[in-house]
Structure formats: structure tokens, C-alpha cells
Design a protein around this motif. Structure first.
Motif, mmCIF file in Angstrom:
data_model
loop_
_atom_site.group_PDB
_atom_site.id
_atom_site.type_symbol
_atom_site.label_atom_id
_atom_site.label_comp_id
_atom_site.label_asym_id
_atom_site.label_seq_id
_atom_site.Cartn_x
_atom_site.Cartn_y
_atom_site.Cartn_z
ATOM 1 N N ALA A 1 48.756 56.091 77.229
ATOM 2 C CA ALA A 1 48.053 54.730 76.603
ATOM 3 C C ALA A 1 48.774 54.443 75.337
ATOM 4 C CB ALA A 1 46.993 55.831 75.999
ATOM 5 N N PRO A 2 49.730 53.341 75.882
ATOM 6 C CA PRO A 2 50.651 52.860 74.570
ATOM 7 C C PRO A 2 49.755 52.155 73.574
ATOM 8 C CG PRO A 2 51.204 51.889 76.877
ATOM 9 C CD PRO A 2 50.097 53.108 77.111
ATOM 10 N N GLY A 3 49.959 52.487 72.486
ATOM 11 C CA GLY A 3 49.518 51.760 71.281
ATOM 12 C C GLY A 3 47.738 52.291 71.125
ATOM 13 N N PHE A 4 47.484 53.262 71.782
ATOM 14 C CA PHE A 4 46.211 53.716 71.392
ATOM 15 C C PHE A 4 45.968 54.127 70.206
ATOM 16 C CE2 PHE A 4 42.608 57.274 71.532
ATOM 17 C CZ PHE A 4 41.703 56.330 72.086
ATOM 18 N N PHE A 5 46.669 55.218 69.760
ATOM 19 C CA PHE A 5 46.571 55.702 68.133
ATOM 20 C C PHE A 5 47.748 54.895 67.591
ATOM 21 C CE2 PHE A 5 44.917 59.840 69.820
ATOM 22 C CZ PHE A 5 43.730 59.652 69.237
ATOM 23 N N PRO A 6 47.412 54.445 66.114
ATOM 24 C CA PRO A 6 48.486 53.555 65.362
ATOM 25 C C PRO A 6 49.425 54.923 64.839
ATOM 26 C CG PRO A 6 46.305 54.225 64.329
ATOM 27 C CD PRO A 6 45.921 54.486 65.624
ATOM 28 N N GLN A 7 50.410 54.386 64.024
ATOM 29 C CA GLN A 7 51.327 55.048 63.388
ATOM 30 C C GLN A 7 50.715 55.060 61.861
ATOM 31 O OE1 GLN A 7 54.946 57.056 64.276
ATOM 32 N NE2 GLN A 7 52.982 57.407 65.807
ATOM 33 N N PRO A 8 49.947 55.931 61.341
ATOM 34 C CA PRO A 8 49.478 55.682 60.016
ATOM 35 C C PRO A 8 50.654 55.680 58.737
ATOM 36 C CG PRO A 8 48.343 57.486 61.272
ATOM 37 C CD PRO A 8 49.564 57.240 62.145
ATOM 38 N N ASP A 9 50.141 54.799 57.974
ATOM 39 C CA ASP A 9 51.290 54.608 57.041
ATOM 40 C C ASP A 9 50.771 55.522 55.791
ATOM 41 O OD1 ASP A 9 52.876 53.680 54.878
ATOM 42 O OD2 ASP A 9 51.879 51.714 54.813
ATOM 43 N N PRO A 10 51.586 56.295 55.381
ATOM 44 C CA PRO A 10 51.352 57.210 54.191
ATOM 45 C C PRO A 10 51.648 56.543 52.993
ATOM 46 C CG PRO A 10 53.354 58.025 55.213
ATOM 47 C CD PRO A 10 53.046 56.709 56.074
ATOM 48 N N MET A 11 50.451 56.437 52.278
ATOM 49 C CA MET A 11 50.796 55.417 51.155
ATOM 50 C C MET A 11 51.013 56.237 49.919
ATOM 51 S SD MET A 11 47.646 52.714 51.807
ATOM 52 C CE MET A 11 48.257 51.403 50.832
ATOM 53 N N ILE A 12 52.106 56.793 49.634
ATOM 54 C CA ILE A 12 52.637 57.611 48.737
ATOM 55 C C ILE A 12 52.918 57.134 47.364
ATOM 56 C CG2 ILE A 12 54.058 59.803 48.223
ATOM 57 C CD1 ILE A 12 53.792 60.629 51.306
ATOM 58 N N GLN A 13 53.520 55.842 47.670
ATOM 59 C CA GLN A 13 54.248 55.288 46.457
ATOM 60 C C GLN A 13 53.352 55.327 45.135
ATOM 61 O OE1 GLN A 13 52.890 53.947 48.995
ATOM 62 N NE2 GLN A 13 54.456 53.139 50.514
ATOM 63 N N GLY A 14 54.106 54.953 44.091
ATOM 64 C CA GLY A 14 53.085 54.672 43.022
ATOM 65 C C GLY A 14 53.683 55.863 42.044
ATOM 66 N N PRO A 15 53.246 55.576 40.426
ATOM 67 C CA PRO A 15 53.649 56.570 39.600
ATOM 68 C C PRO A 15 52.837 57.918 39.528
ATOM 69 C CG PRO A 15 52.342 54.745 38.572
ATOM 70 C CD PRO A 15 52.581 54.418 39.997
ATOM 71 N N GLY A 16 51.619 58.046 40.103
ATOM 72 C CA GLY A 16 51.033 59.284 40.233
ATOM 73 C C GLY A 16 51.189 60.160 41.428
ATOM 74 N N ALA A 17 52.147 59.894 42.244
ATOM 75 C CA ALA A 17 52.152 60.392 43.665
ATOM 76 C C ALA A 17 52.777 61.975 43.426
ATOM 77 C CB ALA A 17 53.197 59.936 44.310
ATOM 78 N N GLY B 1 48.939 61.900 47.738
ATOM 79 C CA GLY B 1 50.027 62.488 46.968
ATOM 80 C C GLY B 1 51.167 62.848 47.825
ATOM 81 N N GLU B 2 52.401 62.944 46.963
ATOM 82 C CA GLU B 2 53.755 63.396 47.930
ATOM 83 C C GLU B 2 53.606 64.671 48.775
ATOM 84 O OE1 GLU B 2 57.343 61.932 46.250
ATOM 85 O OE2 GLU B 2 58.107 64.104 46.269
ATOM 86 N N ASP B 3 52.827 65.710 48.163
ATOM 87 C CA ASP B 3 52.736 67.065 48.951
ATOM 88 C C ASP B 3 52.174 66.717 50.162
ATOM 89 O OD1 ASP B 3 50.207 66.183 47.971
ATOM 90 O OD2 ASP B 3 49.672 68.382 47.354
ATOM 91 N N GLN B 4 51.623 65.625 50.517
ATOM 92 C CA GLN B 4 50.876 65.492 52.075
ATOM 93 C C GLN B 4 52.157 65.065 53.057
ATOM 94 O OE1 GLN B 4 48.131 66.856 52.921
ATOM 95 N NE2 GLN B 4 48.252 67.719 50.678
ATOM 96 N N LYS B 5 53.062 64.519 52.405
ATOM 97 C CA LYS B 5 54.007 63.639 53.306
ATOM 98 C C LYS B 5 54.409 64.162 54.677
ATOM 99 C CE LYS B 5 58.427 61.183 52.337
ATOM 100 N NZ LYS B 5 59.779 61.770 52.525
ATOM 101 N N GLN B 6 54.659 65.605 54.617
ATOM 102 C CA GLN B 6 55.094 66.185 55.942
ATOM 103 C C GLN B 6 53.924 66.318 56.781
ATOM 104 O OE1 GLN B 6 56.194 70.622 55.904
ATOM 105 N NE2 GLN B 6 58.060 69.943 57.071
ATOM 106 N N HIS B 7 52.582 66.211 56.352
ATOM 107 C CA HIS B 7 51.582 66.345 57.206
ATOM 108 C C HIS B 7 51.369 64.944 57.877
ATOM 109 C CE1 HIS B 7 49.338 69.979 54.793
ATOM 110 N NE2 HIS B 7 50.608 70.248 55.775
ATOM 111 N N LEU B 8 51.575 63.962 56.985
ATOM 112 C CA LEU B 8 51.461 62.577 57.690
ATOM 113 C C LEU B 8 52.686 62.570 58.727
ATOM 114 C CD1 LEU B 8 49.577 60.348 56.800
ATOM 115 C CD2 LEU B 8 49.422 62.405 55.413
ATOM 116 N N GLU B 9 53.721 63.072 58.595
ATOM 117 C CA GLU B 9 54.874 62.886 59.439
ATOM 118 C C GLU B 9 54.600 63.452 60.791
ATOM 119 O OE1 GLU B 9 58.119 64.251 57.535
ATOM 120 O OE2 GLU B 9 58.481 62.475 56.330
#
Ligand code: TYM
Length: 346
Positions: free
Chosen positions: A179-195, A156-164
Motif C-alpha cells: 500500500a505505497p503512500g498509505f501512511f505518511p512519514q510524520p514530521d516530528p516538530m521538535i525544533q524550537g527553544p523549548g524542545a 519535545g526532544e525526548d519523543q524523537k526516538q518514538h517518532l523515528e
């Protein structure tokens, strides 16, 4: 926060998310998180945990915590998650979370954490009496995600800052340890009507487990009469619903109820208003109550059924923890090597 370009991560896609076992689940958790997980389990390897280590950042009764953990697992299953597809497990049962969190405590900067709004909200006026765990909570969350090199994190949207923050920690780790590319940049999937589902009593506050008024939220365990009563009592304004979704702006309570209807029915607010625009809440609320009961009753019935068989839930959790460890342990082993820890095995 840092803004370093990170060379592309080339590993597999993985979905990960978690829910805290610190109170009854509500409609916001269901629409903002659980419902999204179900759609993803068929597309990607999916890891869903019960965030019991996060829960103890504020006091939890030790006599209740394990059962609260089972309740979240039951909610996952009741929402439609298949434990053969998604690994469902308690966070504390996979030691990689705690191990990686320590390394990340040494990567994240104090200034980054000082900006976290959730700590400010949760600690209130008594910052100095809060646990240190509550302060470093988002660092553990970054470890949860990156121990699996998760690329997609439905929340949900309240987790946006934690994902950043997670993205910043990933970039700084990759950079600091060359270690370039070792960890990904995770995509926060916040979109959607219930966010961002709001309180039924106050359209400017989010629906939350910690709201003292039970009328502010619909719990997954509420029966049909309770759900109908809470929707009937929901705060609204005196005007009829608009024809146009743009006219919901400035009407937070109306916007929230229309949003909830849309999220439950899987349609946009504009489509909801095609049906109900021009009508008053006297007509809309009963329709919303019927839809909510129809959507949630099967979930709460299934939850009760699953909770009736604790041994089965424990089997799901143990199996999930095993599968999760298989992915997370090698990642943490590699982190230890990159950091330069003693390579032997105690
Ligand atoms: P938690 O337990 O507070 O909430 C679980 C999920 O429900 C979402 N949510 C909402 N969505 C829409 N409207 C609302 N009113 C609403 N309230 C809650 C939350 O955004 C969340 O997705 N820190 C997390 C747990 C966590 C986690 C993680 C999540 C720990 N580690 C790693 C993802 C990845 C939390 O406290 O969620």
C-alpha cells in the motif's frame, strides 16, 4: 531500523499530539508541547488527546485517573487551545488507537523495541517486572499518530526516538501490505527553544514529572511565590552570563535558564544574552522569575477556572472524541481490509 523509500503520501496535512495524565504538568510540557500546539491549531486540522492508555503502562489509581485526564484537558484549554478548532479527547475514548496498536504490534520488530531508550530508563533494574504495555508503549504511540494519518507531530526532544519508530512502522506497513503512500512519514516538530527543558537542580537531566525533587521543576499549578523560590534555588555556576551564546556550552545550568527565558519571551538565547550578558545570576534570576510568573499565572488561573466546571470539560472531551473517531475509524477500517481481516460486520 528499516530504511525503505516510501512513495509520497498525498493526503491532507494533520497535526496530532498527546500528553500523559500521570502527574502535574511542568514548564517542559508547556514549552516543549502545549505552546507549540496553540500556534498550529490555526494552520491545520489538529488532534490533541490525553494519553490515558499510555499512563496505565505504570500503575495509576483508578479513583484519580479520570480527574487527571480532565486536568490535562483543562491545561490544553488554559494554554489557549480552542476546542472548536482542535479536537481534544481521551485516547481511550477512540477505539481506533487500541485496534491499530494490535496490528502494529505485528508489524514492529522486537529488535526495534529493544533499542528504545525510554523503556530502559523507565524499567530500570526491574525489566522483568515491568508491564508488557510499557515495552510496547511506542507501538501504541505509532497507532495514535497513524490512525489520523497525522503528518506533523509537535513534541519535545525526548519523543524523537518514538517518532523515528513511527516512521519505520509506517514504511514497513506500506511495504508489507503493498500500500505505497498509505501512511505518511510524520514530521516530528521538535525544533524550537523549548524542545528540551532541563531540571532546575541538574542541567544534565531533563525536567520531568517523575523527578522526586519538586524543586527540579516548575509546575503549571505553582503559585508566584513558589515559582520565584524555585528559580532562586536553581543550581548555577559562579560565573556571570556570557555575551556570546556559544559560550553557554559546557555550562548546562546557565544554558538551561537562558533557554527558558528565551522560550518564554519568544526570543533566541543570543537575544537574551544581548540583554543579560555580563550580568550575574543575582540579576538574571529575578528577571527570569518575573517573566515566568507573568507567563504562567494566566495559564494556571485559567486551568483552575476550567477545572471548576467538570461538566464543560466532559463536553469538550466527548465532542472531541466524536470528531476524532470520524477521522480514525475509516483509516482503521481500511487497515483491516489491507490486512485481510474478515470483511463482514459483527
Ligand atoms: P509526556 O506526557 O511525557 O509529555 C508531554 C509532552 O511534553 C514534552 N516534554 C518536554 N519538552 C521539553 N522539555 C522537557 N523537559 C519535556 N518533558 C516533556 C514531551 O516531549 C511531550 O511532547 N509519549 C508521550 C505522549 C504521547 C504522544 C503520542 C505524543 C502518546 N502518544 C503521540 C505525540 C504523539 C509522552 O509521554 O509525553
Amino acid at each position: 531500523m528499516t530504511d525503505q523509500p516510501t512513495p509520497a503520501y498525498a493526503g491532507p496535512e494533520r497535526v496530532l499530539s498527546g500528553v500523559q495524565p500521570s502527574g502535574a504538568l511542568h514548564l517542559g510540557n508547556y514549552l516543549g508541547a502545549l505552546k507549540k500546539f496553540v500556534a498550529l491549531q490555526d494552520q491545520f486540522p489538529t488532534f490533541l488527546f490525553v494519553a490515558d492508555m499510555h499512563a496505565i503502562t505504570v500503575w495509576q489509581d483508578p479513583a484519580l485517573l479520570a480527574d487527571q485526564t480532565r486536568e490535562i484537558a483543562a491545561a490544553y484549554l488554559a494554554a489557549g487551545l480552542d476546542p472548536k478548532k482542535a479536537a481534544i479527547f481521551p485516547q481511550s475514548a477512540v477505539r481506533a488507537h487500541a485496534e491499530l496498536a494490535w496490528v502494529f504490534n505485528c508489524v514492529a520488530r522486537l529488535g526495534w523495541l529493544d533499542r528504545m531508550t525510554q523503556f530502559k530508563e523507565k524499567s530500570g533494574k526491574h525489566k522483568e517486572r515491568s508491564s508488557i504495555g510499557l515495552y510496547t508503549y511506542p507501538v501504541l504511540q505509532a497507532a495514535d499518530i497513524l490512525a489520523y494519518k497525522a503528518t506533523r507531530v509537535p513534541v519535545g526532544e525526548d519523543q524523537k526516538q518514538h517518532l523515528e519508530l513511527t516512521r519505520d512502522i509506517a514504511a514497513k506497513f506500506n511495504n508489507d501490505f503493498n500500500a505505497p503512500g498509505f501512511f505518511p512519514q510524520p514530521d516530528p516538530m521538535i525544533q524550537g527553544p523549548g524542545a528540551r527543558i532541563m531540571s532546575l537542580r541538574d542541567g544534565s537531566a531533563k525536567m520531568s514529572k517523575s523527578d522526586p525533587s519538586d524543586l527540579s521543576r516548575i509546575n503549571l499549578t505553582d503559585d508566584a511565590d513558589t515559582i520565584a523560590k524555585k528559580i532562586k534555588k536553581a543550581t548555577t555556576d559562579p560565573n556571570p552570563l556570557p555575551e556570546d551564546a556559544a559560550d553557554l556550552d559546557g555550562r548546562p545550568e546557565a544554558k538551561n535558564l537562558v533557554g527558558i527565558y528565551g522560550a518564554l519571551a519568544g526570543i533566541s538565547s543570543a537575544e537574551v544574552l544581548k540583554q543579560f550578558g555580563g550580568q550575574g545570576f543575582g540579576a538574571f534570576k529575578p528577571a527570569l522569575a518575573d517573566l515566568a510568573v507573568e507567563s504562567l499565572a494566566p495559564v494556571s488561573d485559567a486551568m483552575r477556572r476550567f477545572l471548576g466546571d467538570k461538566a464543560e470539560i466532559d463536553k469538550v472531551l466527548a465532542d472531541g472524541a466524536g470528531r476524532a473517531s470520524e477521522i480514525a475509524e475509516p483509516v482503521v477500517a481500511e487497515v483491516k481490509r489491507l490486512v485481510g481481516f474478515w470483511p463482514g460486520r459483527a
